[in-house]
Design a protein around this motif. Structure first.
Motif, PDB file in Angstrom:
ATOM      1  N   LYS A   1       2.026   7.168   3.294  1.00 39.99           N
ATOM      2  CA  LYS A   1       0.783   7.191   2.523  1.00 39.99           C
ATOM      3  C   LYS A   1       0.200   8.604   2.488  1.00 39.99           C
ATOM      4  O   LYS A   1      -0.321   9.033   1.441  1.00 39.99           O
ATOM      5  CB  LYS A   1      -0.225   6.203   3.108  1.00 39.99           C
TER       6      LYS A   1
ATOM      7  N   ARG B   1      -3.370  -4.861  -1.189  1.00 40.14           N
ATOM      8  CA  ARG B   1      -3.049  -3.848  -2.203  1.00 40.14           C
ATOM      9  C   ARG B   1      -4.213  -2.900  -2.421  1.00 40.14           C
ATOM     10  O   ARG B   1      -4.026  -1.685  -2.580  1.00 40.14           O
ATOM     11  CB  ARG B   1      -2.673  -4.523  -3.523  1.00 40.14           C
ATOM     12  N   SER B   2      -5.418  -3.438  -2.419  1.00 45.22           N
ATOM     13  CA  SER B   2      -6.602  -2.595  -2.600  1.00 45.22           C
ATOM     14  C   SER B   2      -6.760  -1.615  -1.447  1.00 45.22           C
ATOM     15  O   SER B   2      -7.030  -0.425  -1.649  1.00 45.22           O
ATOM     16  CB  SER B   2      -7.848  -3.476  -2.723  1.00 45.22           C
TER      17      SER B   2
ATOM     18  N   ASP C   1      -3.000 -10.843  -0.605  1.00 41.03           N
ATOM     19  CA  ASP C   1      -2.229  -9.801  -1.290  1.00 41.03           C
ATOM     20  C   ASP C   1      -3.143  -8.879  -2.092  1.00 41.03           C
ATOM     21  O   ASP C   1      -2.942  -7.662  -2.113  1.00 41.03           O
ATOM     22  CB  ASP C   1      -1.198 -10.438  -2.221  1.00 41.03           C
ATOM     23  N   GLN C   2      -4.154  -9.440  -2.757  1.00 40.34           N
ATOM     24  CA  GLN C   2      -5.101  -8.607  -3.506  1.00 40.34           C
ATOM     25  C   GLN C   2      -5.796  -7.600  -2.586  1.00 40.34           C
ATOM     26  O   GLN C   2      -5.891  -6.421  -2.902  1.00 40.34           O
ATOM     27  CB  GLN C   2      -6.177  -9.479  -4.145  1.00 40.34           C
TER      28      GLN C   2
ATOM     29  N   GLN D   1      -4.470  -0.464   0.475  1.00 42.15           N
ATOM     30  CA  GLN D   1      -3.379   0.508   0.453  1.00 42.15           C
ATOM     31  C   GLN D   1      -3.574   1.578  -0.619  1.00 42.15           C
ATOM     32  O   GLN D   1      -2.925   2.626  -0.574  1.00 42.15           O
ATOM     33  CB  GLN D   1      -2.041  -0.192   0.194  1.00 42.15           C
ATOM     34  N   THR D   2      -4.449   1.310  -1.576  1.00 38.63           N
ATOM     35  CA  THR D   2      -4.613   2.199  -2.726  1.00 38.63           C
ATOM     36  C   THR D   2      -5.520   3.376  -2.388  1.00 38.63           C
ATOM     37  O   THR D   2      -6.647   3.191  -1.913  1.00 38.63           O
ATOM     38  CB  THR D   2      -5.201   1.426  -3.922  1.00 38.63           C
TER      39      THR D   2
ATOM     40  N   LYS E   1     -13.617  -0.209  -6.576  1.00 33.55           N
ATOM     41  CA  LYS E   1     -12.722  -1.221  -6.009  1.00 33.55           C
ATOM     42  C   LYS E   1     -13.505  -2.504  -5.773  1.00 33.55           C
ATOM     43  O   LYS E   1     -14.723  -2.463  -5.539  1.00 33.55           O
ATOM     44  CB  LYS E   1     -12.126  -0.767  -4.672  1.00 33.55           C
TER      45      LYS E   1
ATOM     46  N   THR F   1       2.349  -1.742   6.882  1.00 35.97           N
ATOM     47  CA  THR F   1       1.157  -1.875   6.030  1.00 35.97           C
ATOM     48  C   THR F   1      -0.085  -1.400   6.765  1.00 35.97           C
ATOM     49  O   THR F   1      -0.957  -0.738   6.172  1.00 35.97           O
ATOM     50  CB  THR F   1       0.999  -3.340   5.591  1.00 35.97           C
TER      51      THR F   1
END
Length: 309
Positions: free
Chosen positions: A85, A161-162, A157-158, A164-165, A135, A36
């Motif tokens: 990525k 994920r952000s 987790d939120q 990683q986006t 974001k 991650t």
């Protein structure tokens, strides 16, 4: 374009072809999982190219690792996360350079291309423009809380994920707009929302009015602010506080969140006032949950950021 307006990346333009966009970014781990971490480092590094209206093409890895205390499996996962990525972004990894260091560091130097006539900078915001953010904010607060194991899993987790986006979808939506719709753009990273807004205000010689209640944030992050302020947050407040006017009704924790340094944050965009519905529909069409967070006003001689409740 160069460092004089504190833009996100350097742009070199020559006759008869695309402009060259170059940037570099690397940092220490902000999550425990090595794969991650690699993903976030890659998403963060290519973001500056997206913020300039460009398309990232190639990357060189930059890494520093301790010689004897990091196992090869962990190292492989960091590089694999970054590689995956980059592949998602359509970026070719050409190589890189690694040095020994007691502290882990990882990231990329990224080269991209952009249409010289459609380069986005932070210097074009005009009075009357609407401000969009693509974001939620709060990754610095959450990252600090993760280090001390005092963040609910759902909040972490939120934020992960952000981070990683990619900002690819948001950037491509902006690039698809007709000329004259998007006036300025920057990505929100280490200087926090207010810091990057201040840089846009200074580069454009305008005032940016931010409605604090409209700024998207991770659900559940506000109660974490008091115990998880980072050194970067304090530095941002010290550096940009003098050019920031804040309504007295803005809560302290919410203001701290606006100064919070971000990793792989969203795009802050100034859009022509008559194109608000059009850009909102374009973001929705590509799955980007952008929020209108304020507007651009005349600076009356001094670039400012105004924070209203």
């Amino acid at each position: 374009m160069d460092f004089r307006t504190s833009d996100d990346a350097g742009v070199f333009v020559w006759d008869g072809g695309s402009a060259l966009v170059q940037t570099v970014d690397f940092f220490t781990p902000i999550v425990d999982d090595p794969y991650t971490y690699g993903q976030i480092a890659a998403a963060n590094a290519v973001s500056d190219v997206y913020a300039m209206g460009g398309r990232p093409l190639t990357a060189l890895a930059i890494s520093a690792f301790p010689k004897d205390t990091l196992d090869h499996a962990t190292l492989r996962q960091i590089f694999l996360g970054g590689f995956d990525k980059l592949r998602e972004a359509g970026v070719v990894l050409l190589g890189g350079h690694t040095v020994q260091d007691p502290e882990i560091k990882f990231g990329y130097a990224v080269t991209g291309a952009a249409d010289p006539a459609r380069i986005l900078t932070n210097a074009g915001a005009e009075p009357g423009d609407a401000l969009f953010l693509t974001k939620p904010i709060g990754t610095g607060i959450v990252g600090t809380a993760i280090k001390f194991d005092r963040v609910p899993a759902a909040v972490a987790d939120q934020a992960v994920r952000s981070m990683q986006t990619l900002n690819r979808a948001a950037s491509e939506a902006l690039q698809d707009m007709p000329a004259g719709v998007v006036h300025a753009c920057t990505d929100v990273t280490g200087f926090g929302l207010i810091g990057h807004a201040a840089e846009m205000a200074m580069a454009s010689n305008v005032a940016l009015m931010v409605e604090a209640a409209h700024v998207p944030r991770f659900e559940g992050v506000l109660p974490l602010v008091a115990q998880n302020r980072s050194g970067g947050l304090a530095s941002n407040r010290e550096h940009f506080g003098e050019m920031t006017d804040v309504e007295s009704s803005v809560a302290v924790e919410l203001l701290d969140l606006l100064f919070d340094p971000q990793t792989s944050g969203g795009l802050l965009v100034a859009v022509a006032r008559d194109s608000v519905d059009r850009i909102s529909a374009a973001f929705d069409a590509v799955g980007v949950s952008a929020a209108k967070i304020g507007e651009v006003r005349s600076s009356a001689g001094a670039a400012r950021v105004v924070v209203r409740a």
